[in-house]
Design an enzyme around this catalytic site. Structure first.
Site, PDB file in Angstrom:
ATOM      1  N   CYS A 169       7.757  -5.816   0.843  1.00  0.00           N
ATOM      2  CA  CYS A 169       7.232  -5.889   1.626  1.00  0.00           C
ATOM      3  C   CYS A 169       7.298  -6.218   3.049  1.00  0.00           C
ATOM      4  CB  CYS A 169       6.310  -6.634   1.309  1.00  0.00           C
ATOM      5  SG  CYS A 169       6.015  -7.509  -1.012  1.00  0.00           S
ATOM      6  N   HIS A 218       5.698  -4.400   6.562  1.00  0.00           N
ATOM      7  CA  HIS A 218       4.516  -5.241   7.121  1.00  0.00           C
ATOM      8  C   HIS A 218       5.090  -6.151   8.192  1.00  0.00           C
ATOM      9  CE1 HIS A 218       2.044  -2.376   4.680  1.00  0.00           C
ATOM     10  NE2 HIS A 218       2.363  -2.994   4.104  1.00  0.00           N
ATOM     11  N   ARG A 238      -3.676  -2.706  -4.767  1.00  0.00           N
ATOM     12  CA  ARG A 238      -3.075  -2.212  -3.636  1.00  0.00           C
ATOM     13  C   ARG A 238      -1.998  -2.370  -3.920  1.00  0.00           C
ATOM     14  NH1 ARG A 238      -1.001   0.590  -1.066  1.00  0.00           N
ATOM     15  NH2 ARG A 238      -0.568   0.953   0.754  1.00  0.00           N
ATOM     16  N   CYS A 247       1.731  -0.512  -3.950  1.00  0.00           N
ATOM     17  CA  CYS A 247       3.079  -0.553  -2.541  1.00  0.00           C
ATOM     18  C   CYS A 247       4.179  -0.405  -3.645  1.00  0.00           C
ATOM     19  CB  CYS A 247       2.877  -1.909  -2.260  1.00  0.00           C
ATOM     20  SG  CYS A 247       1.717  -1.392  -0.483  1.00  0.00           S
TER      21      CYS A 247
END
Lengths: 277, 108
Positions: free
Chosen positions: A191, A195, A234, A238
């Site tokens: 992640c 991000h 979400r 991802c």
């Protein structure tokens, strides 16, 4: 002697794997400081707008969409559902100590001391149904997402303030943190790779949003989904994008991840429901 | 024994180990039949379970192994072995990914 050595090994393994040395306050400070260095001209409060805070062109498109927000129908559906009595005559309000306009959304996720687990808003809503002898809804049922949208709408402007009350909660936080930084799937991406380290970079035609602010605006209406969905949907998306097998929505993995991520957003305000690409 | 000899022995041992670890890559050189496939399939299933148990299963691996079984059922053993082998390697890499990320954390 062997027993002592084995115990020492277990203690070291457990503490290193699940963050015996985890310091959430320190993590929060480092996390937010990282983003303020990465985007020195971006006001802190703007992070809740994701990509629209860092890309002017996307922002103007988003502002146009927000003139007739596509999530409004979902809020209405949620409001009707919220007010509709269960078969026993009670409503959802009976399960929550706070009135709707006092920002129920802002109390989630939280650590449930009694059951020793993270409770998300969606889980609390379904448990409320079960407590009132109703069948739980599917996690992406439009009624449940609508309820979440309705409560989020009435929590706009409330500050995120996740607390970590004890060692067990800290353990859940550490697991969420570990998940966030762990590379997964055939693409070997975490992640954080997208991000945190590459926020604002392009991935094909899309701009990667900063993780700071991620938990503020769900549920979201996504053009890709042609509908509204929750944060865990979400997460599933991802994980699929990096070709990792996703986990169950509202399972322990994603709930702990939500707990960590929302804690990292402490100080920002809720602004859901929202629109995203 | 001088340092050079020690170094040479280490290199040979390391290479041998690597070859041993990668031995299933010999799939291209093995005549694939029902019995060979059966072994590949068993290995792939075990490796997948191992990756799954630690929460690192990749999204396409189970389908790949499943398709291998279907190919074998249709007596297409060459292709079945290749798919099962790919599934085996994916599962091993997924497990290794878990091992390498045991201490994952922020890099700032």
């Amino acid at each position: 002697m062997k027993g002592i050595l084995f115990t020492c090994f277990l203690v070291i393994a457990t503490t290193s794997a699940f963050g015996g040395d985890v310091n959430p306050a320190q993590d929060l400070n480092a996390f937010q400081k990282y983003f303020s260095s990465k985007f020195p001209n971006l006001p802190f409060r703007e992070y809740i707008n994701g990509v629209y805070a860092i890309d002017a062109e996307s922002r103007s498109q988003w502002q146009e969409i927000e003139e007739f927000p596509p999530y409004e129908l979902s809020i209405s559906e949620g409001e009707s559902e919220w007010k509709k009595p269960f078969s026993n005559g009670k409503t959802y309000q009976s399960c929550f100590p706070w009135p709707v306009n006092e920002g129920i959304r802002s109390h989630y996720p939280h650590w449930d001391v009694e059951h020793k687990r993270v409770v998300t808003l969606e889980r609390a809503l379904n448990e409320c149904r079960e407590a009132n002898s109703e069948k739980p809804l599917e996690w992406e049922d439009s009624k449940l997402v609508g309820l979440s949208a309705y409560l989020a709408f009435h929590s706009r402007g409330k500050a995120m303030n996740v607390t970590i009350p004890n060692e067990e909660a800290k353990h859940a936080y550490a697991e969420g943190k570990h998940f966030f930084y762990t590379k997964r799937g055939q693409l070997n991406v975490s992640c954080a790779d997208c991000h945190v380290y590459n926020a604002s970079q392009k991935i094909r035609a899309d701009i990667l949003s900063p993780a700071l602010g991620h938990a503020s605006h769900f549920p979201v209406y996504r053009s890709e989904w042609e509908g509204i969905g929750g944060l865990h949907r979400r997460f599933v998306g991802c994980n699929k994008n990096v070709r990792a097998k996703p986990f169950q929505e509202q399972g322990v993995e994603y709930s702990n991840l939500e707990y960590f991520l929302t804690y990292m957003n402490n100080g920002l305000s809720f602004n859901g429901p929202a629109v995203r690409k | 024994m001088n340092r050079f000899s020690l170094f040479s022995i280490s290199v040979v041992l390391l290479s041998w180990n690597l070859c041993w670890a990668a031995s299933p890559a010999a799939v291209d050189n093995v005549q694939c039949n029902e019995s060979t496939f059966s072994q590949y399939s068993k290995d792939a299933d075990e490796a997948l379970k191992k990756a799954k148990d630690v929460g690192h299963e990749w999204s396409e691996t189970a389908a790949l192994i499943q398709s291998a079984k279907q190919l074998a059922a249709d007596k297409h053993f060459e292709e079945a072995c290749k798919s099962a082998h790919a599934g085996l390697l994916q599962s091993r890499m997924a497990y290794r990914q878990w091992e390498e990320n045991k201490n994952a954390g922020p890099r700032f």
